[in-house]
Design an enzyme around this catalytic site. Structure first.
Site, mmCIF file in Angstrom:
data_model
loop_
_atom_site.group_PDB
_atom_site.id
_atom_site.type_symbol
_atom_site.label_atom_id
_atom_site.label_comp_id
_atom_site.label_asym_id
_atom_site.label_seq_id
_atom_site.Cartn_x
_atom_site.Cartn_y
_atom_site.Cartn_z
ATOM 1 N N GLU A 1 0.799 -1.227 0.000
ATOM 2 C CA GLU A 1 0.000 0.000 0.000
ATOM 3 C C GLU A 1 0.830 1.275 0.000
ATOM 4 O OE1 GLU A 1 -2.628 -0.607 3.331
ATOM 5 O OE2 GLU A 1 -3.463 -2.430 2.480
ATOM 6 N N GLU B 1 -6.271 -10.648 -1.082
ATOM 7 C CA GLU B 1 -7.065 -10.358 0.119
ATOM 8 C C GLU B 1 -8.561 -10.306 -0.194
ATOM 9 O OE1 GLU B 1 -5.522 -7.007 2.327
ATOM 10 O OE2 GLU B 1 -3.439 -7.545 1.908
HETATM 11 O O1 G3I Z 1 -3.925 -7.646 18.976
HETATM 12 C C1 G3I Z 1 -4.670 -6.552 19.503
HETATM 13 C C2 G3I Z 1 -5.336 -6.963 20.778
HETATM 14 O O2 G3I Z 1 -4.363 -7.263 21.741
HETATM 15 C C3 G3I Z 1 -6.240 -5.819 21.250
HETATM 16 O O3 G3I Z 1 -6.944 -6.223 22.356
HETATM 17 C C4 G3I Z 1 -7.207 -5.439 20.152
HETATM 18 C C5 G3I Z 1 -8.082 -4.260 20.551
HETATM 19 O O4 G3I Z 1 -8.424 -3.460 19.442
HETATM 20 O O5 G3I Z 1 -6.480 -5.080 19.009
HETATM 21 C C6 G3I Z 1 -5.700 -6.137 18.499
HETATM 22 O O6 G3I Z 1 -5.030 -5.686 17.370
HETATM 23 C C7 G3I Z 1 -5.831 -5.535 16.233
HETATM 24 C C8 G3I Z 1 -5.245 -6.439 15.145
HETATM 25 O O7 G3I Z 1 -5.924 -6.223 13.952
HETATM 26 C C9 G3I Z 1 -5.350 -7.911 15.501
HETATM 27 O O8 G3I Z 1 -6.678 -8.280 15.604
HETATM 28 C C10 G3I Z 1 -5.768 -4.105 15.791
HETATM 29 O O9 G3I Z 1 -6.431 -3.276 16.735
HETATM 30 C C11 G3I Z 1 -6.415 -3.950 14.446
HETATM 31 O O10 G3I Z 1 -6.181 -2.615 13.973
HETATM 32 C C12 G3I Z 1 -5.798 -4.918 13.478
HETATM 33 O O11 G3I Z 1 -6.474 -4.796 12.270
HETATM 34 C C13 G3I Z 1 -5.841 -5.367 11.173
HETATM 35 C C14 G3I Z 1 -5.578 -4.330 10.107
HETATM 36 O O12 G3I Z 1 -5.020 -4.921 8.979
HETATM 37 C C15 G3I Z 1 -4.644 -3.240 10.600
HETATM 38 O O13 G3I Z 1 -4.570 -2.231 9.663
HETATM 39 C C16 G3I Z 1 -6.748 -6.450 10.621
HETATM 40 O O14 G3I Z 1 -6.845 -7.522 11.554
HETATM 41 C C17 G3I Z 1 -6.208 -6.971 9.317
HETATM 42 O O15 G3I Z 1 -7.162 -7.784 8.728
HETATM 43 C C18 G3I Z 1 -5.900 -5.820 8.382
HETATM 44 O O16 G3I Z 1 -5.313 -6.340 7.234
HETATM 45 C C19 G3I Z 1 -5.067 -5.443 6.164
HETATM 46 C C20 G3I Z 1 -3.872 -5.939 5.411
HETATM 47 O O17 G3I Z 1 -2.786 -6.163 6.256
HETATM 48 C C21 G3I Z 1 -3.481 -5.020 4.285
HETATM 49 N N1 G3I Z 1 -4.600 -4.750 3.422
HETATM 50 C C22 G3I Z 1 -5.811 -4.345 4.069
HETATM 51 C C23 G3I Z 1 -6.212 -5.321 5.160
HETATM 52 C C24 G3I Z 1 -7.526 -4.953 5.763
HETATM 53 O O18 G3I Z 1 -7.442 -3.738 6.437
#
Ligand code: G3I
Length: 562
Positions: free
Chosen positions: A148, A259
């Site tokens: 990205e 994805e």
């Molecule tokens: O691990 C913590 C946990 O300890 C905490 O309690 C919780 C509370 O919010 O957050 C957890 O972390 C989260 C993490 O995912 C794991 O679940 C983050 O807040 C959350 O922001 C994070 O989101 C991820 C996101 O990327 C971050 O930008 C999504 O799971 C993941 O699916 C998403 O993936 C991205 C790709 O890498 C790139 N392309 C887009 C795609 C979708 O956004």
């Protein structure tokens, strides 16, 4: 008795729930991988682990390899989750994709707030890549090196790696540098640039294409482009996506769908309407069929696989149900549509994909030549010797003799009956479904000498008069008669000799040809040239060449002379 009936009924119910042919088997017959982004926290949920193992032959950490998770403190790496995914993938025969090394999101506080200058940032990134890629070298087969990096208007996104402060390189220089560091850390891994909203032809995908073309022209190590495909039911047009994939694969790059999900409006219980589930299914089926149009579209991966665990509901209020399994791990219409495309989308063959089996020359073939067709997008998942059930290669409608085939590689003998034509229409047919037709130029002879390691280069497949392989340990002796094995000799005369005149040289010295024709005991199309080694031939590893009707065999083939 009653207990047995129940046992049978229970078994039946179970077997109904399990699709007859998992997606991974269907994808294997198409020569591609079907993958899912995964989180190891769910491995202990049995249906999650079972479904993942059964259906997918590729896995990728949804989060576990991102900088902030795998490198949470300056001197600390946390391998636990990434290792768990690597172990799961290895245990279930799944190819592992790495995601991601250079991204603006999910960076740890120590890095984001560290106040590092560009020199330090470059050192930190190089060290991070060396450490992470090095650890998974030989296990991760492909990396999303950079994720990205572009804005939707085609400009480069301002990020800590680019310009705030950046690693000290302008333009796409930081992307190039990351690719080079990754190649150094694992020369065997395929390197991808991955992005969203760049699936169809638009300003953003134009910018990515321009970068990719520049990188390919300059030899920057880039192997593929990841198209994320986070969709609603309103997607870019199929034609636009096809055009974009075509221009990328025309550069010789792989494309992978990395994805895929199609988010739908859902009610409070997460349930979508039947109409939207049907629209979603159509997109899944269309995207699968689209990928199967391109020999270089090599994977389809969804972002998760069950609606039970998906990033969508927490990121888009009121949306969900984006994946191919529902929250109870039951296949949805989207799953059926993917499976249907895998089972019915026509195979595709590319022009220039039919090569000489000995030299791999791809510009033309000759009557009776043993040829290899690369890249057809359907066939047996593993190699089968002829007869290959369900497979036909047709030259101007005439089925050719098959030698072996697996998806992506089929060996045939070009029918002698095409002699005299300037080109032939080649079609590939599997399970009764025909490919596109491509025109293959024909020449009277396209000689290729078989080589000992099947590379088309180096020591030729040559026997001495006592049927011993010529090698450094058994060099050719002057005065002996050698048997050189080749194909592409063109038409045979009634006595099974090549119709056209044949000459041969070793080390540039003419060698009298005593016989040139069908190789006794080998398949029709295999050619044997018996040549005498004259006194004037120099010693050592010498170039070996034959010519049929003036057409020379490939350069780079050798024979060792005493
Ligand atoms: O691990 C913590 C946990 O300890 C905490 O309690 C919780 C509370 O919010 O957050 C957890 O972390 C989260 C993490 O995912 C794991 O679940 C983050 O807040 C959350 O922001 C994070 O989101 C991820 C996101 O990327 C971050 O930008 C999504 O799971 C993941 O699916 C998403 O993936 C991205 C790709 O890498 C790139 N392309 C887009 C795609 C979708 O956004």
């Amino acid at each position: 008795m009653r207990r047995e009936v129940f046992a049978v009924l229970a078994l039946l119910a179970l077997s109904c729930a399990v699709p007859a042919q998992p997606l991974r088997d269907l994808a294997a017959a198409r020569g591609i991988r079907v993958g899912a982004a995964v989180a190891p926290g769910y491995f202990s949920e049995q249906p999650y682990a079972d479904t993942l193992a059964r259906e997918f032959n590729q896995a990728q950490p949804e989060n576990a390899m991102k900088f902030g998770l795998i490198h949470p403190a300056r001197d600390t790496y946390n391998w636990t989750d990434a290792d768990a995914i690597a172990a799961f993938a290895a245990a279930h025969g799944q190819a592992l994709r790495g995601h991601t090394l250079v991204w603006h999101n999910q960076v740890p506080a120590w890095l984001a707030n560290g106040g590092f200058d560009s020199t330090r940032m470059a050192a930190i990134l190089q060290d991070h890549i060396r450490t992470v890629v090095g650890r998974y070298a030989g296990r991760v087969y492909a990396w999303d090196v950079v994720n990205e990096a572009f804005n939707n208007d085609g400009t480069l996104r301002g990020t800590l790696w680019y310009d705030t402060p950046g690693i000290g390189l302008s333009g796409t220089g930081y992307i190039e540098q990351a690719l080079r560091w990754t190649r150094d850390a694992d020369p065997g891994a395929k390197l991808f640039y991955n992005d969203y909203s760049a699936e169809g032809s638009n300003t953003k995908s134009d910018a990515i294409y321009a970068m990719a073309r520049d990188f390919k022209a300059r030899g920057v190590p880039l192997d593929g482009i990841g198209l994320q495909m986070h969709f609603t039911t309103s997607t870019p047009s199929l034609a636009s996506m096809e055009a974009n994939i075509r221009r990328l694969t025309d550069l010789g790059l792989e494309v992978q769908i990395t994805e895929l999900d199609v988010r739908l409006p859902v009610d409070a219980s997460g349930v979508a309407s039947a109409a939207n589930l049907a629209a979603q299914a159509k997109i899944y089926g269309d995207v699968t069929a689209l990928c199967l149009k391109f020999p270089l579209c090599t994977a389809i991966q969804t972002w998760g696989f069950t609606d039970r665990h998906s990033w969508i509901p927490s990121s888009f209020a009121g949306y969900g149900a984006g994946l191919e399994f529902d929250a109870s791990y039951q296949p949805k219409p989207a799953y059926d549509a993917m499976a249907a495309s895998f089972k019915t989308a026509p195979p595709v063959i590319a022009a220039g994909a039919l090569t000489n089996a000995a030299s791999y020359a791809a510009d033309a073939v000759s009557p009776g030549e043993i040829a290899v067709l690369f890249g057809a997008t359907w066939g047996p998942a593993s190699l089968q010797l002829a007869p290959v059930s369900g497979l036909r290669l047709l030259f101007d409608g005439t089925p050719a003799t098959l030698i072996y085939a697996r998806v992506g590689q089929a060996s045939v003998v070009v029918p002698f009956s095409v002699a005299g034509r300037s080109s032939t229409q080649l079609q590939y047919e599997y399970n009764g479904v025909a490919s596109n037709a491509v025109a293959v130029p024909l020449r009277a002879a396209v000689p290729g000498i078989f080589t000992l390691d099947s590379s088309g280069h180096g020591p030729g497949a040559v026997l001495d008069s006592a049927y011993r392989v010529i090698s450094r340990d058994n060099p050719a002796r002057r005065g002996d008669v050698l048997q050189v094995f080749a194909t592409g000799g063109g038409a045979l005369a009634a006595d099974s000799k090549l119709a056209a005149p044949v000459s041969a040289t070793i080390g540039g010295v003419d060698c009298p040809v005593q016989y040139a024709g069908a190789a006794p005991g080998l398949i029709a199309g295999a050619v044997q040239v018996n040549l005498a080694v004259p006194a004037g031939v120099p010693s050592g590893e010498q170039p070996l060449s034959i010519a049929v009707g003036g057409a020379a065999s490939q350069p780079g083939v050798t024979v060792v002379v005493q």
